[in-house]
Design an enzyme around this catalytic site. Sequence first.
Site, PDB file in Angstrom:
ATOM      1  CG  ASN A   1      -0.954   3.289  -8.997  1.00  0.00           C
ATOM      2  OD1 ASN A   1      -0.014   3.254  -9.788  1.00  0.00           O
ATOM      3  ND2 ASN A   1      -2.095   2.671  -9.220  1.00  0.00           N
TER       4      ASN A   1
ATOM      5  CB  VAL B   1      -3.980   5.774  -2.039  1.00  0.00           C
ATOM      6  CG1 VAL B   1      -3.367   4.401  -2.300  1.00  0.00           C
ATOM      7  CG2 VAL B   1      -3.105   6.574  -1.072  1.00  0.00           C
ATOM      8  CB  CYS B   2      -4.881   5.157  -7.904  1.00  0.00           C
ATOM      9  SG  CYS B   2      -5.430   6.814  -8.318  1.00  0.00           S
ATOM     10  CG  LEU B   3      -4.255   0.566  -3.892  1.00  0.00           C
ATOM     11  CD1 LEU B   3      -4.152   0.225  -2.417  1.00  0.00           C
ATOM     12  CD2 LEU B   3      -3.541  -0.469  -4.731  1.00  0.00           C
TER      13      LEU B   3
END
Length: 458
Positions: free
Chosen positions: A85, A92-94
């Site tokens: 992520n 940033v994968c959130l």
Amino acid sequence: MSDQSIIRITRELHEIQKGGDLSIAAAFRDCNVRHVYALIIGPPDTPYEFGFFEFYCKFGKDYPTKAPSVNAMTTNMGRTRFNPNIYAAGKVCLSILGTWRGERGEEWSSAQGLESILISIQSLMSGNPYENEPGFEDVKSDEDKKNAQSYVDKIRHETLRTSIIERLEDYLAIPRDAPKLLATSMLPEHTHVNGSSSDDFEMGGDLTFEPFKDKCKLRFLWYYDSYHQTIDKEAVKFKDGVKFERMPFEGQGNTMDGAYQYTSLKRRLTTIKERMDQETERWAEEGKVAITREMSIATNLKRQYEQTIELYKQQDAIPVDIELVDNNPFVWQVTLVGRYNTNLDGGIVKARVNISPRFPTEQPRVRVETPLFHHRISSNGQLCYFSSQSDNLSQHIQAIISAIEDEDPAYDPRTLVNPEASKLLWGNADDKKVYNRRLRRSVADSLDLRDSRQESPA
């Protein structure tokens, strides 16, 4: 940007800075509070353990209605994807950032803020980050289990090499064989990060702004034994030159490629420690120059010393003596007498407090000179402690005493500066008994050593 938005961001930053959380930090240049730099220290018992991971956050004018943009800056010059992520290009994968499609209720809301974002990112740094990749959540097959372990192994190596060793080498101007490149030089042009182009994102922020330098240096000293222990353990498993395994989900410039080089890492780690010790010793010499030139920092430290002495004269219950080494207000000697019916009973604990001419921007470094087996004291005497007021030296002294005397601390692996002692202290009841015996024995041994030195002929 609205005044309310500025007030909200400023308040959140203040809360993080005063909160005393050992694993996250945030800072910004005075000229623009919308551009925030954040540091996350890797959680214990993970491949990210005690690594230093930096992020750049850009708050828009519509914050907190809309989430800020967040970019990872610790990426090995854009070559390393530290997590499924956290991409090599910085994305940033959130779900709370709107960069990943999460479950209902996981999206951004104005009730969230910078601290919740940093904690969410930190939660990605788990003991098994392989499971963060969609489609690999359930590691069941033998091949998946093998890949998961290989992924952990190479993250651990690169955490040590990139986030810790190379960062400290840069701080201390220790040359490396490979030429240094800008951290953004590997970012593709117009890379999209959280809906913004890399141009809009200022290519990861101001790379010359280093608000966490002293924090990382001090924590390097705290965690040095842990770093060494990890290297020694992993060096047995991996010969130098063995290449990293590529994961099924890695590719297209978003990988973590390389080879294990633990022999080199150990040598470099030792060199950093030597340079750090030399730097600490130089503080005393710089302090003497500051005294000669009658600089304000020398006057300030002398005044704080006198105030601290007066404070402890009024507190007879605390058996402590404080004096200047060579009449230098940049070096304090603290002598603590062990209190009755404690593990330190009958002991005399000496600690040297080295203070930087740039105090409080650079915080004191404390070495316990009495050899003690203690969970807050590293093998070479470095003391891990926390002061509630960074610019008040009397508060530092109080925190030093509290850390040394603390016999029943709450479990906090972030204070793990002596791995062997911490394992015993926070183990089972029998382990804790062993810890207490070894601490008392080290107190007795230190007294025997001191007496033998006093009796030896000149």
